[in-house]
Design an enzyme around this catalytic site. Sequence first.
Site, PDB file in Angstrom:
ATOM      1  N   TYR A 143      26.829  40.388  47.288  1.00  0.00           N
ATOM      2  CA  TYR A 143      28.386  40.002  47.456  1.00  0.00           C
ATOM      3  C   TYR A 143      29.167  40.845  46.306  1.00  0.00           C
ATOM      4  CZ  TYR A 143      32.811  37.967  48.312  1.00  0.00           C
ATOM      5  OH  TYR A 143      34.113  37.748  48.659  1.00  0.00           O
ATOM      6  N   ASP A 238      26.961  44.729  39.337  1.00  0.00           N
ATOM      7  CA  ASP A 238      28.064  43.777  39.478  1.00  0.00           C
ATOM      8  C   ASP A 238      27.535  42.567  38.643  1.00  0.00           C
ATOM      9  OD1 ASP A 238      29.643  42.067  40.392  1.00  0.00           O
ATOM     10  OD2 ASP A 238      29.515  42.194  42.507  1.00  0.00           O
ATOM     11  N   LYS A 266      35.024  36.072  36.663  1.00  0.00           N
ATOM     12  CA  LYS A 266      34.551  34.685  36.271  1.00  0.00           C
ATOM     13  C   LYS A 266      34.729  34.324  34.947  1.00  0.00           C
ATOM     14  CE  LYS A 266      31.698  34.722  40.481  1.00  0.00           C
ATOM     15  NZ  LYS A 266      32.370  33.965  41.363  1.00  0.00           N
TER      16      LYS A 266
HETATM   17  N1  PLP Z   1      30.833  40.067  42.953  1.00  0.00           N
HETATM   18  C1  PLP Z   1      30.218  38.818  42.661  1.00  0.00           C
HETATM   19  C2  PLP Z   1      28.381  39.348  42.251  1.00  0.00           C
HETATM   20  C3  PLP Z   1      30.591  37.725  42.950  1.00  0.00           C
HETATM   21  O1  PLP Z   1      29.861  36.816  43.088  1.00  0.00           O
HETATM   22  C4  PLP Z   1      31.833  37.608  43.431  1.00  0.00           C
HETATM   23  C5  PLP Z   1      32.495  36.282  43.783  1.00  0.00           C
HETATM   24  O2  PLP Z   1      31.779  35.389  43.773  1.00  0.00           O
HETATM   25  C6  PLP Z   1      32.778  38.801  43.510  1.00  0.00           C
HETATM   26  C7  PLP Z   1      32.134  39.970  43.174  1.00  0.00           C
HETATM   27  C8  PLP Z   1      34.131  38.723  43.765  1.00  0.00           C
HETATM   28  O3  PLP Z   1      34.963  38.032  42.955  1.00  0.00           O
HETATM   29  P1  PLP Z   1      36.262  37.503  43.137  1.00  0.00           P
HETATM   30  O4  PLP Z   1      35.923  36.285  44.074  1.00  0.00           O
HETATM   31  O5  PLP Z   1      36.850  37.037  41.743  1.00  0.00           O
HETATM   32  O6  PLP Z   1      37.340  38.342  43.886  1.00  0.00           O
END
Ligand code: PLP
Length: 428
Positions: A143, A238, A266
């Site tokens: 994700y 990511d 985060k």
């Molecule tokens: N990338 C990863 C690996 C994530 O776990 C998340 C959210 O949980 C995101 C991107 C998206 O981040 P946000 O919820 O701050 O938009």
Amino acid sequence: MSRTNHDLFARARSLMPGGVNSPVRAFKSVGGEPFFTARADGPFLWDVEGKRYIDYVGSWGPMIVGHNHPQVREAVERAIRDGLSFGTPCPAEVTMAQAIVDLVPSIEMVRMVNSGTEATMSAIRLARGATGRARIVKFEGCYHGHGDAFLVKAGSGALTFGTPTSPGVPKALADLTLTLPYNDFDAATALFDALGGDIAGLIVEPVAGNMNCILPREGYLQHLRALCTQHGALLIFDEVMTGFRVALGGAQAHYGVTPDLTTFGKIIGGGMPVGAYGGSRALMEQIAPTGPIYQAGTLSGNPVAMAAGLAMLELIRAPGFHDELARRTRLLCDGLQAVADGAGVPFSTTRVGAMFGLFFSAERVETFAQAMACDVNAFNTFFHAMLERGVYLAPSAFEAGFLSAAHSGDVIAATLDAARGAFAQVRG
Ligand code: PLP
């Protein structure tokens, strides 16, 4: 207004889709109704009815020093006295950029944004702009936020183009996203052999934390690195979840693999809405205003958010911080395994640093297909049995768990006590 969880949820549902501002919070996957948090401190949440929970969600990752840490709170309080947002550069942005460059091996320049989603969307735009190519590659079960390019699953058959997983994502856009099975060496090689010259970038969670928690197989990240280098595509890690969590320098430091671009969120926000992306100077200078690739943000680099993030980064730089968290995560996972084995419940765990996965399956889980094949009903029973006993796990069988520095040996022991009853309930 009523202050019970149930009454609040009823009211929330009449005012917001599903009663929430982010879907997983609604407990749809595990059934039942969510609780509403009134306050949080250390490893605990308290709901509006005064019930206390040991929290293994940690606001979905940011709370690595525990909730409401005094140093983070005081940094925010100090920043707030000087104003909430300036719309000009502010000193804390420079300190934050320096901290990220110092801590993360592959990063020479960084751009702050407001969420992980913004970070990944921007990184993909940069990859496309820098390479002049349109296709991107992602992994099934990973994700990257809710950007159009990522809400895509594999089309039927090998090497077919992606299909949208959400109405509203145009098929023409989904066609540009190619999807691979995580941890499959040959599938990645075959895809790059067929279409490598069209691929702008490959984005991957170096530890997959959105299909439960799945670790990369030995050499897998290195394999992806080699393929991207060979075919002129950018490797994008990511690290929104893994950054500053699995190690101080993120998964790239832990596994010794250097991506071209990295996304964060985060932890760098310390609990405030923050994201970031960064990479080499040559790539990052292609972003506006030095370069032609456009990306901007009214609140990006917000002084209060920077203050929270910087205070948290300061705390996690303490010598041995991550080693101690990894030790406690092992204590928790080994403890849960022993309790499950004692109860005769098929169960396995994964972990790296302060991140872990719980699987209702006897086998070691290394792929998306294996994660999907786990016993979701058993997880849901376990989730509710733990919740009843005052332990809050992520409300879905497909999420990673997070430990914080506030999860002491006593807190872990209390969790294992709760697990004894919960696993007995799963066994039935
Ligand atoms: N990338 C990863 C690996 C994530 O776990 C998340 C959210 O949980 C995101 C991107 C998206 O981040 P946000 O919820 O701050 O938009």
